[in-house]
Write a protein that holds these residues in place. Structure first.
Motif, PDB file in Angstrom:
ATOM      1  N   THR A 125      76.675  33.813  -4.308  1.00 39.94           N
ATOM      2  CA  THR A 125      77.448  33.962  -3.143  1.00 39.94           C
ATOM      3  C   THR A 125      77.975  35.162  -2.925  1.00 39.94           C
ATOM      4  OG1 THR A 125      78.866  31.745  -3.810  1.00 39.94           O
ATOM      5  CG2 THR A 125      79.955  33.282  -2.423  1.00 39.94           C
ATOM      6  N   ALA A 126      77.722  35.701  -1.651  1.00 40.95           N
ATOM      7  CA  ALA A 126      78.393  37.094  -1.147  1.00 40.95           C
ATOM      8  C   ALA A 126      79.188  37.047   0.006  1.00 40.95           C
ATOM      9  CB  ALA A 126      76.979  37.963  -1.033  1.00 40.95           C
ATOM     10  N   THR A 127      79.609  38.206   0.278  1.00 42.01           N
ATOM     11  CA  THR A 127      80.442  38.478   1.656  1.00 42.01           C
ATOM     12  C   THR A 127      79.530  39.055   2.733  1.00 42.01           C
ATOM     13  OG1 THR A 127      82.113  38.657   0.133  1.00 42.01           O
ATOM     14  CG2 THR A 127      82.643  39.297   2.385  1.00 42.01           C
ATOM     15  N   GLN A 155      63.956  29.849   3.158  1.00 45.21           N
ATOM     16  CA  GLN A 155      64.178  28.549   3.441  1.00 45.21           C
ATOM     17  C   GLN A 155      65.276  28.185   3.791  1.00 45.21           C
ATOM     18  OE1 GLN A 155      62.604  25.684   0.860  1.00 45.21           O
ATOM     19  NE2 GLN A 155      61.650  24.425   2.511  1.00 45.21           N
ATOM     20  N   HIS A 156      65.613  27.886   5.268  1.00 49.49           N
ATOM     21  CA  HIS A 156      66.924  27.079   5.565  1.00 49.49           C
ATOM     22  C   HIS A 156      66.825  25.748   5.286  1.00 49.49           C
ATOM     23  CE1 HIS A 156      67.642  31.231   7.776  1.00 49.49           C
ATOM     24  NE2 HIS A 156      69.058  30.915   7.600  1.00 49.49           N
ATOM     25  N   ALA A 157      67.950  25.185   5.131  1.00 44.51           N
ATOM     26  CA  ALA A 157      67.994  23.624   5.058  1.00 44.51           C
ATOM     27  C   ALA A 157      67.376  22.968   6.025  1.00 44.51           C
ATOM     28  CB  ALA A 157      69.644  23.001   4.818  1.00 44.51           C
ATOM     29  N   GLY A 158      66.148  21.969   5.583  1.00 45.09           N
ATOM     30  CA  GLY A 158      65.752  21.341   6.280  1.00 45.09           C
ATOM     31  C   GLY A 158      64.430  22.023   7.157  1.00 45.09           C
ATOM     32  N   GLU A 159      64.070  23.262   6.990  1.00 45.88           N
ATOM     33  CA  GLU A 159      63.240  24.029   7.665  1.00 45.88           C
ATOM     34  C   GLU A 159      62.076  24.486   6.761  1.00 45.88           C
ATOM     35  OE1 GLU A 159      65.608  24.200  11.214  1.00 45.88           O
ATOM     36  OE2 GLU A 159      63.763  25.713  10.759  1.00 45.88           O
ATOM     37  N   LYS A 199      73.844  34.260   9.000  1.00 41.86           N
ATOM     38  CA  LYS A 199      72.571  33.615   9.118  1.00 41.86           C
ATOM     39  C   LYS A 199      71.742  33.536   7.864  1.00 41.86           C
ATOM     40  CE  LYS A 199      70.130  37.176  11.346  1.00 41.86           C
ATOM     41  NZ  LYS A 199      69.308  37.811  12.512  1.00 41.86           N
ATOM     42  N   ASP A 200      72.061  34.699   7.183  1.00 36.46           N
ATOM     43  CA  ASP A 200      71.302  35.071   5.927  1.00 36.46           C
ATOM     44  C   ASP A 200      71.508  33.829   4.675  1.00 36.46           C
ATOM     45  OD1 ASP A 200      71.769  38.543   5.931  1.00 36.46           O
ATOM     46  OD2 ASP A 200      70.251  37.273   6.807  1.00 36.46           O
ATOM     47  N   SER A 201      72.552  32.993   5.048  1.00 33.01           N
ATOM     48  CA  SER A 201      72.728  31.799   4.039  1.00 33.01           C
ATOM     49  C   SER A 201      71.530  30.934   4.168  1.00 33.01           C
ATOM     50  CB  SER A 201      73.986  30.959   4.560  1.00 33.01           C
ATOM     51  OG  SER A 201      75.152  31.898   4.307  1.00 33.01           O
ATOM     52  N   ALA A 202      71.048  30.689   2.997  1.00 37.75           N
ATOM     53  CA  ALA A 202      69.590  30.040   3.086  1.00 37.75           C
ATOM     54  C   ALA A 202      69.021  29.885   1.491  1.00 37.75           C
ATOM     55  CB  ALA A 202      68.505  30.618   3.592  1.00 37.75           C
ATOM     56  N   SER A 203      68.202  29.411   1.174  1.00 39.44           N
ATOM     57  CA  SER A 203      67.537  29.282  -0.097  1.00 39.44           C
ATOM     58  C   SER A 203      66.282  30.373  -0.045  1.00 39.44           C
ATOM     59  CB  SER A 203      66.831  28.114  -0.505  1.00 39.44           C
ATOM     60  OG  SER A 203      66.332  27.852  -1.936  1.00 39.44           O
ATOM     61  N   SER A 240      70.049  29.506  -3.818  1.00 40.16           N
ATOM     62  CA  SER A 240      70.749  29.199  -2.733  1.00 40.16           C
ATOM     63  C   SER A 240      72.075  30.278  -2.528  1.00 40.16           C
ATOM     64  CB  SER A 240      71.489  27.840  -2.962  1.00 40.16           C
ATOM     65  OG  SER A 240      72.166  27.587  -1.631  1.00 40.16           O
ATOM     66  N   LEU A 241      71.928  31.041  -1.406  1.00 37.44           N
ATOM     67  CA  LEU A 241      72.926  32.074  -1.152  1.00 37.44           C
ATOM     68  C   LEU A 241      73.807  31.660  -0.094  1.00 37.44           C
ATOM     69  CD1 LEU A 241      73.746  34.991  -1.299  1.00 37.44           C
ATOM     70  CD2 LEU A 241      71.953  35.559   0.462  1.00 37.44           C
ATOM     71  N   ALA A 242      74.853  31.594  -0.545  1.00 38.78           N
ATOM     72  CA  ALA A 242      76.017  31.372   0.438  1.00 38.78           C
ATOM     73  C   ALA A 242      76.827  32.617   0.935  1.00 38.78           C
ATOM     74  CB  ALA A 242      77.032  30.459  -0.144  1.00 38.78           C
ATOM     75  N   VAL A 243      76.707  32.923   2.424  1.00 40.10           N
ATOM     76  CA  VAL A 243      77.311  34.183   2.776  1.00 40.10           C
ATOM     77  C   VAL A 243      78.766  33.713   3.307  1.00 40.10           C
ATOM     78  CG1 VAL A 243      77.251  36.179   4.202  1.00 40.10           C
ATOM     79  CG2 VAL A 243      75.124  35.376   3.152  1.00 40.10           C
ATOM     80  N   ASN A 244      79.700  34.480   2.983  1.00 44.59           N
ATOM     81  CA  ASN A 244      80.937  33.955   3.408  1.00 44.59           C
ATOM     82  C   ASN A 244      81.549  35.124   4.416  1.00 44.59           C
ATOM     83  OD1 ASN A 244      81.090  31.545   1.836  1.00 44.59           O
ATOM     84  ND2 ASN A 244      81.802  32.738   0.203  1.00 44.59           N
TER      85      ASN A 244
END
Lengths: 114, 113
Positions: A11-13, A37-41, A81-85, A109-113
């Motif tokens: 997780t990052a900001t 890789q974005h989900a489903g892509e 938009k960098d939230s992805a795997s 899996s990176l989550a950008v908050n």
């Protein structure tokens, strides 16, 4: 056997910098890749390292140390938009020649908050 | 400049039916790789084909799965008598002359009900 390890989640900001590590154990080495890789892509190519050192491409950089079996992907100025795997993959050295078969890590899996 | 084309994007099959997945590589590419991505798992290599030749099928299950890349037309991954465990996303990738970058199709998401 062949093994590629990377953290499961990070997780990052927004606006920050994040480093995603990858370690590999293979009988040989013929190049390391990072894909997003974005989900489903489909996976999309980010970087390729075959020699030691840092490869920079815009906000993304990738580092390789062959002696340590280690790579990292550095993402700067994070955007939502960098939230992805992020997938680390090594070219299978056992096949050689024109075979470009890749062995994949499970992805981070990176989550950008905000 | 069409990229790697896969169809269908989504495929639903009942247990025991056949699934046919198609992949057209980028123009000028003659090397195709098929990968399977199971939920919560990484991408796994299945097979590497060139036109009319299977080069490496070390990742293909021994039974029910087959692949071809004919002289004309797309590469086909065929799964016979599908089971629930075959439910996954199947990606194909093609390469050009650059030594590194693989171009991936959008994948076919197979659901076996």
């Amino acid at each position: 056997g062949q093994n590629i390890d990377q953290p499961t989640e990070m997780t990052a900001t927004e606006g920050a910098i994040v480093q995603i590590n990858c370690t590999y154990q293979t009988s040989g080495f013929n190049g390391l890749f990072w894909y997003q890789q974005h989900a489903g892509e489909a996976p999309t190519f980010l970087s390729y390292n075959v020699l030691d050192g840092l490869e920079e491409k815009g906000r993304f950089s990738s580092f390789l140390s062959r002696s340590k079996g280690y790579s990292y992907l550095l993402l700067k100025e994070l955007q939502m938009k960098d939230s992805a795997s992020y997938l680390c993959a090594v070219r299978d050295p056992a096949r050689g020649g024109n075979n470009r078969k890749l062995i994949w890590g499970l992805g981070t899996s990176l989550a950008v908050n905000p | 400049n069409a990229g790697v084309m896969q169809n269908p994007r989504h495929l639903v099959r009942r247990r025991g039916q056949e699934a046919r997945l198609r992949c057209s590589p980028m123009k000028g590419h003659s090397h195709v790789y098929w990968y399977r991505q199971l939920p919560e798992e990484g991408l796994k290599f299945m097979v590497y084909l060139q036109k009319e030749n299977i080069i490496d099928e070390s990742g293909m299950p021994k039974e029910r799965f087959s692949a071809e890349f004919p002289k004309e037309g797309p590469s086909i991954l065929r799964i016979q008598q599908v089971v629930r465990g075959d439910s996954a996303a199947y990606f194909c990738a093609s390469y050009g002359t650059a030594p590194s970058e693989a171009f991936f199709g959008q994948g076919t998401r197979l659901t076996v009900v």
